[in-house]
Design a protein around this motif. Structure first.
Motif, short mmCIF file in Angstrom:
data_model
loop_
_atom_site.label_atom_id
_atom_site.label_comp_id
_atom_site.label_asym_id
_atom_site.label_seq_id
_atom_site.Cartn_x
_atom_site.Cartn_y
_atom_site.Cartn_z
N MET A 166 28.50 48.81 31.17
CA MET A 166 28.99 50.18 31.31
C MET A 166 29.29 50.56 32.76
N GLY A 167 28.38 50.24 33.68
CA GLY A 167 28.57 50.64 35.07
C GLY A 167 29.70 49.89 35.74
N ALA A 168 29.67 48.54 35.68
CA ALA A 168 30.70 47.73 36.33
C ALA A 168 32.10 47.94 35.74
N PRO A 169 32.26 48.01 34.40
CA PRO A 169 33.61 48.28 33.87
C PRO A 169 34.21 49.59 34.38
N ALA A 170 33.38 50.63 34.53
CA ALA A 170 33.89 51.90 35.06
C ALA A 170 34.36 51.75 36.50
N GLU A 171 33.60 50.99 37.31
CA GLU A 171 34.01 50.73 38.69
C GLU A 171 35.26 49.87 38.74
N PHE A 172 35.36 48.92 37.84
CA PHE A 172 36.48 47.98 37.83
C PHE A 172 37.81 48.67 37.55
N ILE A 173 37.86 49.50 36.53
CA ILE A 173 39.14 50.15 36.18
C ILE A 173 39.56 51.16 37.24
N GLU A 174 38.61 51.60 38.06
CA GLU A 174 38.95 52.56 39.11
C GLU A 174 39.27 51.88 40.44
#
Length: 461
Positions: free
Chosen positions: A57-65
């Motif tokens: 959850m945390g890393a995917p949110a950072e990745f798409i941004e």
């Protein structure tokens, strides 16, 4: 059906904990699974160390941004940590035949260093565990509609109970099955998403320029420092962590400990890329989901745009990841509290009494983590702070002690206290633009070399 599956899955974990309790006859059984894990089981257990809320959850949110540069810390730094542990630390520590990392500080530097390391190590886990509980609470909020605090409480109690019953045996067995479900679920979900997007090409073409850059465009002092910090916060900071130590040291021999840690690092790096690209494909197919919480882009996409079968696969994988990470993270500081804080105060404790103390500590650690989880909600920040905590206080005296014979007690204690103190001040009191973690690490390095030339033998009592 989804709710029924989740409840059944959680109940199965309790049954495994009950079964594992029959294998516990000593503290070593409880903390290190009797040092009997095979290569396959040990690799799976070590792989599960990091595959938790921040990965899903945390890393995917950072990745798409922010693209690749936003996720250097996780998963790249996390994979680096496991590989380095296997290459440079696992064999040495396995042959010492110790129960915790803090036992090493006692052997190498003395009792005072043992106490200081224990008091610094235990609090570093609260943020890490809290991040996992927030993720579990969020899942239950999405699927069942429960308030977040209720999901956090129920998740914490569940993990606490099956960890109490079986210790590292519970963690090991459940991790093995969790990871199988996790990998299968992510692969199937990735295949479904690729079919809907028509492959990776249109998704990659839709990303901004330099989205997949691995290094910064400019290497100014500040940007270079921030980039280095992203690599070492978890990559080096989590090396002196008890949960990794317990998982690696539970192997059947030193060779297995080394091989399983390195294998787990490469396995982690490959599997952890799947949630990143699933999130990117979700953004491509359903950009409206970005109007909600970015960390929820995958769960919301699964709930709103897939059938029940896919929902079961995904949430089974997510629950697997979080449960695996949380159980080991709760057991780790509890083991340190029992072995390195309470036992030295009561040296006549029997092994059975020590086991009881560790179980009581599991309850205390869980309650502290529940409080932190309900107080703070940013998963990525909680995980980063947890690793930075040990980077600035424990990594230097641990590593220098292994490879520099002149390192002494005063140098070790100075390194731990001054490194932590400078990081705390720069991170929370006088917030600096230069990364506080790097400042703390530099201070820690200087302190151990300066302090080691000051002989104070009385501290080694």
């Amino acid at each position: 059906m989804l709710l029924f599956f989740i409840l059944g899955y959680l109940s199965l974990n309790l049954l495994v904990g009950w079964w594992a309790s029959s294998k516990i006859s000593s503290t070593e059984d409880f903390v290190l699974a009797g040092r009997g894990l095979s290569f396959g089981l040990s690799s799976m257990v070590t792989f599960a160390t990091w595959f938790g809320s921040e990965t899903m959850m945390g890393a995917p949110a950072e990745f798409i941004e922010n693209g690749i540069l936003g996720v250097i810390e996780e998963p790249f730094g996390a994979a680096l940590c496991l590989i380095l542990v296997g290459l440079f630390y696992a064999k040495i520590f396995y042959n010492l035949n110790i129960l915790t990392f803090c036992d090493y500080f006692k052997l190498r530097y003395g009792v005072a260093a043992e106490y200081v390391s224990a008091f610094l190590m235990v609090p570093s886990y609260f943020g890490w565990i809290a991040a996992q509980l927030i993720a579990m609470g969020t899942v239950l909020e999405v699927v069942v509609g429960w308030p977040l605090y209720m999901g956090i409480l129920i998740s914490a109690l569940l993990v606490m109970v099956y960890t109490l019953m079986g210790g590292m045996w519970s963690v090991s067995v459940t991790d093995f099955f969790h990871n199988i479900l996790l990998i299968i679920g992510l692969i199937i979900l990735t295949a479904i998403m690729l079919d809907k997007t028509g492959g990776f090409q249109p998704v990659i073409a839709s990303t901004p320029q330099d989205f997949f850059r691995v290094v910064p465009k400019r290497f100014t002092l500040l940007e270079s420092a921030s980039y280095l910090t992203a690599w070492i916060t978890v990559g080096l900071g989590s090396i002196p962590q008890q949960d990794i130590f317990q998982r690696v040291m539970a192997s059947k021999d030193a060779k297995t400990a080394v091989r399983s840690s390195v294998t787990a690092g490469f396995l982690y790096l490959s599997v952890a890329m799947l949630p990143l690209f699933i999130a990117l494909m979700a953004k491509y197919l359903h950009p409206e989901l970005l109007q909600q919480d970015a960390r929820m882009i995958i769960p919301n996409m699964v709930m709103e745009h897939t059938n029940t079968f896919v929902q079961i696969l995904f949430f089974g994988a997510l629950i697997s990841a979080v449960l695996s990470t949380t159980s080991g993270a709760i057991l780790a500081p509890a083991s340190v509290i029992g072995e390195n804080i309470i036992k030295p105060l009561y040296p006549k404790l029997t092994d059975r009494q020590l086991l009881f103390v560790i179980r009581c500590a599991i309850v205390v650690v869980t309650l502290a983590s529940i409080w932190m989880a309900t107080s703070r909600q940013n998963i990525f920040e909680l995980v980063g702070e947890s690793s930075a905590f040990s980077l600035v206080s424990l990594f230097v005296p641990l590593t220098v002690g292994l490879y520099w014979k002149k390192a002494n007690t005063i140098g070790c204690i100075a390194s731990m206290i001054l490194g932590f103190g400078s990081w705390f001040i720069c991170n929370f009191v006088w917030k600096t633009e230069f990364p506080a973690s790097l400042i703390g690490l530099i201070v820690s390095w200087i302190a151990i070399y300066v302090g080691s030339y000051i002989p104070i033998k009385s501290l080694r009592s």
